[in-house]
Write an enzyme that holds these catalytic residues in place. Structure first.
Site, PDB file in Angstrom:
ATOM      1  NE  ARG A 231     -17.307  10.473  52.428  1.00 30.64           N
ATOM      2  CZ  ARG A 231     -17.398   9.757  51.311  1.00 30.64           C
ATOM      3  NH1 ARG A 231     -16.306   9.475  50.614  1.00 30.64           N
ATOM      4  NH2 ARG A 231     -18.565   9.321  50.887  1.00 30.64           N
ATOM      5  CG  HIS A 279     -13.470  12.657  46.773  1.00 26.63           C
ATOM      6  ND1 HIS A 279     -14.110  13.145  47.883  1.00 26.63           N
ATOM      7  CD2 HIS A 279     -13.802  11.343  46.706  1.00 26.63           C
ATOM      8  CE1 HIS A 279     -14.811  12.174  48.461  1.00 26.63           C
ATOM      9  NE2 HIS A 279     -14.637  11.072  47.755  1.00 26.63           N
TER      10      HIS A 279
END
Lengths: 316, 316
Positions: A231, A279
């Site tokens: 993350r 991502h």
């Protein structure tokens, strides 16, 4: 279309297109993209990706919350969650994509992709010294489902593999450390740091200059490398840039960022030693995940416990 | 230093620095970089990389020829070879490096490295569709030591793996074809073609437009990919360029070239869909290989047959 008596699914997504999920789920269950009213009693399940905060707490008959990704930090970002089970998705497909990403990035750093690409631009025929994988240590932070699968694949390619996790999670062939006291020896033995931690209050901004400074400085690759596929808020980007500037860090592959999409103004975009992906390491694919989510609902309706329940205390 | 009575080693290398080999061998045997005279009777063994043609045939007491690499085409380039055993080197270290190279290049094409690097230059945050490895078929031409090791690693990552070789070489988990009649079905089922063939009169220039045109055109990567880590003279570079131009081929990673070093004038250097490395996939490392070569000599002196003998008929 089933009767509303069976309970409807709220599909609440931000920054992700719900269309395909909606179509696939609708073949089996009644799905809505938002409640008919704030206290809609017909909604029994929520499938979420960054849902609007507070919306779930108002639904009186909500029975379970499903994250459509492996991470659940986006669920816990809502401090007003009802006290019902929360499950994350664990899918062979997601795991396979993540392992591919880790192998791809580790191999490109190990085999000096950046050097060869720069040489090619200048038509240079030159072979830099190349260590063999068995002389290079990859350290994986986070030994959950994804971290263990990545470790196992890297071992089979021939790398030395180190692992670190909050609690002791031994694994055959992997040198493991855990907890605060295990962090320094783990980092000291690591050339390529792969971050696959969950984002929790305990891990937020953990990848800072002090961590990067503890990586093995004199390893066979001529400097340590960072790969973050966990993350973005695990990392301090200003520290990563500082570490690249002062030579603490040789290169980085970042799939996640403090702010996503990565702002156009970020110096990471044009840094010659940083490889940026949007991502995309392991994207939740509705074709693979919808059947798993429907199975979870059936399990719940048979009175069985959900798989892959999240521990509210630890936040993952 | 041993007595010359034991027989000296001729270390004959072109385009490769003999220094380290010489130093390591000299600790155990007497080594020369060229014969004292054309018919030098003290030379019993030759360790070669592109030796001057004709030089070996004149040595009256030469007993064995050792290639210091996995390939032996450079030995057979000499049409006046004495009729003595020829062995190539098979080393775990060489195999590991080659498997690393193949995994590296296959992963970079599979995970669309070229697209992401171009996007990063323009600060574009966009995720192209990404197939999972189990939907992509890698086809390996040449199922010897290196081809089989690469196949096994690619299987473990999750790819479908096809294999082709001259003679039938079945392998668990791999769909194999062989011979001329097996070539088309093998190519038709392949998205990423990995060439690990030996260079022989039968394989010279085998990678031409007709081969590339038979690769699966509508696979999940949006076009077929070529990876050549075998020998440059297996490929017709003008055909590869034509195939890239007309869309037959999507991308290529080439470690070997018809002429090496790749001439500065070659359009391959600046082609946006070609990744060039300088014959560096699996470099012969004297630290790992000298002990193996010395073992071979000891084996010979004990009257045992050499390992990894080359078949003069097939040329590999």
């Amino acid at each position: 279309m089933t009767e509303t008596g069976e309970g409807r699914i709220l599909l609440s997504m931000t920054g992700m297109n719900p269309r395909r999920w909606f179509d696939l789920l609708s073949k089996h269950r009644e799905v809505v993209l938002e409640p008919d009213r704030a206290d809609d009693p017909t909604i029994r399940y929520a499938m979420v990706w960054k849902h609007p905060r507070g919306v779930l707490a108002r639904l009186p008959n909500l029975q379970a919350i499903f994250s459509v990704g492996a991470g659940v930090d986006h669920v816990f970002a809502d401090s007003r969650l009802p006290d019902i089970p929360i499950a994350r998705v664990v899918a062979q497909n997601l795991t396979q994509h993540m392992v591919e990403y880790v192998v791809w990035r580790v191999m490109d750093h190990h085999r000096q992709g950046a050097i060869y690409r720069a040489q090619q631009q200048r038509r240079v025929w030159h072979e830099p010294a190349q260590p063999v994988s068995s002389d290079v240590a990859v350290g994986i932070m986070g030994l959950g489902q994804l971290g263990r699968a990545a470790a196992s694949q890297l071992l089979s390619i021939g790398f030395k593999v180190n692992g670190w996790s909050r609690n002791d999670r031994p694994m055959e062939g992997v040198a493991t450390w855990h907890g605060k006291e295990g962090l320094t020896p783990f980092l000291n033995a690591t050339d390529i740091l792969v971050v696959l931690l969950p984002l929790t209050p305990a891990t937020e901004a953990i990848i800072d200059l002090s961590i990067l400074k503890r990586l093995r400085p004199d390893g066979p690759l001529g400097g340590p490398v960072l790969v973050n596929a966990g993350r973005g808020r695990l990392q301090k980007e200003s520290d990563i840039l500082a570490a690249l500037e002062d030579g603490t860090l040789k290169e980085a592959s970042l799939d996640v960022f403090e702010t996503e999409p990565l702002p156009k103004t970020s110096p990471l975009w044009k840094h010659p030693s940083v490889f940026v992906t949007p991502h995309a390491a392991a994207t939740s694919d509705p074709e693979h995940l919808v059947p798993l989510l429907l199975e979870q609902i059936e399990r719940h309706e048979r009175g069985e416990p959900l798989d892959n329940l999240v521990d509210r205390q630890s936040g993952y």
